[in-house]
Design a protein around this motif. Structure first.
Motif, PDB file in Angstrom:
ATOM      1  N   GLY A 110      -5.601   6.717 104.326  1.00  0.00           N
ATOM      2  CA  GLY A 110      -6.456   7.793 104.841  1.00  0.00           C
ATOM      3  C   GLY A 110      -6.349   7.968 106.336  1.00  0.00           C
ATOM      4  O   GLY A 110      -5.676   7.212 107.020  1.00  0.00           O
ATOM      5  N   GLY A 111      -7.040   8.978 106.830  1.00  0.00           N
ATOM      6  CA  GLY A 111      -7.033   9.217 108.272  1.00  0.00           C
ATOM      7  C   GLY A 111      -8.129  10.170 108.686  1.00  0.00           C
ATOM      8  O   GLY A 111      -8.871  10.697 107.853  1.00  0.00           O
ATOM      9  N   GLU A 133      -2.246  12.867 105.674  1.00  0.00           N
ATOM     10  CA  GLU A 133      -2.233  11.430 105.967  1.00  0.00           C
ATOM     11  C   GLU A 133      -1.368  10.669 104.964  1.00  0.00           C
ATOM     12  O   GLU A 133      -0.698   9.714 105.325  1.00  0.00           O
ATOM     13  N   GLU A 173       2.133  11.157 106.128  1.00  0.00           N
ATOM     14  CA  GLU A 173       2.433  10.426 107.366  1.00  0.00           C
ATOM     15  C   GLU A 173       2.528   8.923 107.149  1.00  0.00           C
ATOM     16  O   GLU A 173       3.419   8.265 107.674  1.00  0.00           O
ATOM     17  N   GLU A 174       1.573   8.386 106.359  1.00  0.00           N
ATOM     18  CA  GLU A 174       1.467   6.929 106.275  1.00  0.00           C
ATOM     19  C   GLU A 174       2.267   6.331 105.118  1.00  0.00           C
ATOM     20  O   GLU A 174       2.704   5.190 105.200  1.00  0.00           O
ATOM     21  N   ASP A 195       3.693   6.101 110.690  1.00  0.00           N
ATOM     22  CA  ASP A 195       2.579   6.263 111.637  1.00  0.00           C
ATOM     23  C   ASP A 195       1.912   4.909 111.877  1.00  0.00           C
ATOM     24  O   ASP A 195       2.584   3.963 112.215  1.00  0.00           O
ATOM     25  N   ASP A 196       0.598   4.788 111.632  1.00  0.00           N
ATOM     26  CA  ASP A 196      -0.056   3.512 111.932  1.00  0.00           C
ATOM     27  C   ASP A 196      -0.042   2.536 110.753  1.00  0.00           C
ATOM     28  O   ASP A 196      -0.707   1.514 110.783  1.00  0.00           O
TER      29      ASP A 196
HETATM   30 MG    MG Z   1      -3.005   8.252 110.024  1.00  0.00          MG
END
Ligand code: MG
Ligand code: RP5
Ligand code: MG
Length: 275
Positions: free
Chosen positions: A151-152, A167, A170-171, A240-241
């Motif tokens: 999630g984000g 998200e 991206e993740e 991403d993170d």
């Molecule tokens: Mg994120």
């Protein structure tokens, strides 16, 4: 996209101990003196609020404030001496810590699922319950190292369902680093697959970043690949993170970041799968 995780490595003041029966704000707790924590990494960030005492910080609580959603799913939160109060109660720390927003910080979580298969391609059944086993996509968070839903944060003005899908890309697929060709192949499959999200949870998240004056809230959507032919088949890449990504059996043994296990359990019950 954010360097909040860096600040998590810096010493965070110890939370003032709050016994369970003193969490609620309405219970008197005269000795309560939590430390204040406002991470330096937040200062001046375009995605963050100004300091609450900054004369330029104009804010409208409990409403849509420009394109920043300051409405809580938990109902109307109180403002005490300019500070919004966590609707769940005392957390042992005040300020906003590493969170960008004072008050609710809105996020979205995708719960992407498929059925577990045995080698022959049949659906795997749990040996005790004889129920099918659901699997979901989990990412390993770069900040705490825990497994979590990918999630984000909701960007200002962004629709929450869009956040969940963005998200995930991206993740869990590292869309930020895909070639144009890869993106095209994914895009078609994504567009179809992510059209039918089912809202499974909406509310507070028991996130380690929460403080008395800033907290996480989320909407979680289930996207299910019944035949395992679309997203269930594609290769996942952490991005991403996120520092890891994998399909995980959704069972009671699962350990996840914050209150994500609860969200996964709701999805398992919805599909009447083994838990
Ligand atoms: Mg994120
Ligand atoms: C959790 O933090 C939410 O449920 C969501 O998964 C996540 C959003 O924050 P970042 O992943 O952007 O740090 O509370
Ligand atoms: Mg995230």
């Amino acid at each position: 996209d954010r360097d909040k995780w860096k600040s998590l490595r810096r010493p965070v003041p110890k939370r003032f101990p709050v016994p369970d029966d003193k969490v609620n704000w309405s219970i008197e707790f005269n000795d309560y003196s939590p430390p204040t924590y406002n991470a330096a990494s937040i200062t001046g960030k375009p995605w963050a609020d100004l300091d609450i005492n900054d004369p330029n910080f104009e804010v409208k609580w409990n409403t849509l404030d420009g394109n920043v959603n300051r409405v809580s799913y938990m109902g109307s939160y109180q403002i005490s001496d300019r500070y919004p109060l966590n609707p769940i109660g005392r957390t042992g720390i005040c300020g906003r810590g590493v969170l960008g927003r004072w008050g609710p910080n809105h996020a979205a979580d995708p719960v992407v699922t498929r059925w577990k298969k045995v080698e022959s391609g049949e659906t795997a059944l749990h040996e005790d319950t004889q129920k099918s086993i659901l699997q979901f996509v989990a990412i390993k968070r770069g900040d705490t190292g825990e497994w979590a839903l990918p999630g984000g944060m909701v960007d200002p003005g962004e629709h929450v369902t869009h956040t969940a899908v963005r998200e995930f890309q991206e993740e869990a697929t590292n869309s930020l680093k895909m070639t144009a060709d890869e993106k095209r192949t994914w895009q078609e499959k994504f567009d179809k697959f992510f059209k039918q999200g089912d809202e499974v949870y909406k509310g507070y998240v028991d996130d380690p970043r929460n403080t008395d004056n800033a907290w996480m809230e989320t909407v979680a959507y289930n996207f299910h690949d019944e035949n395992g032919t679309t997203v269930g088949k594609l290769k996942l890449h952490a991005g991403d993170d996120a520092v890891g990504v994998q399909w995980v059996d959704a069972t009671s043994a699962v350990k996840l970041y914050a209150s994500h296990r609860h969200v996964v359990q709701v999805v398992v019950e919805k599909w009447k799968a083994h838990w």
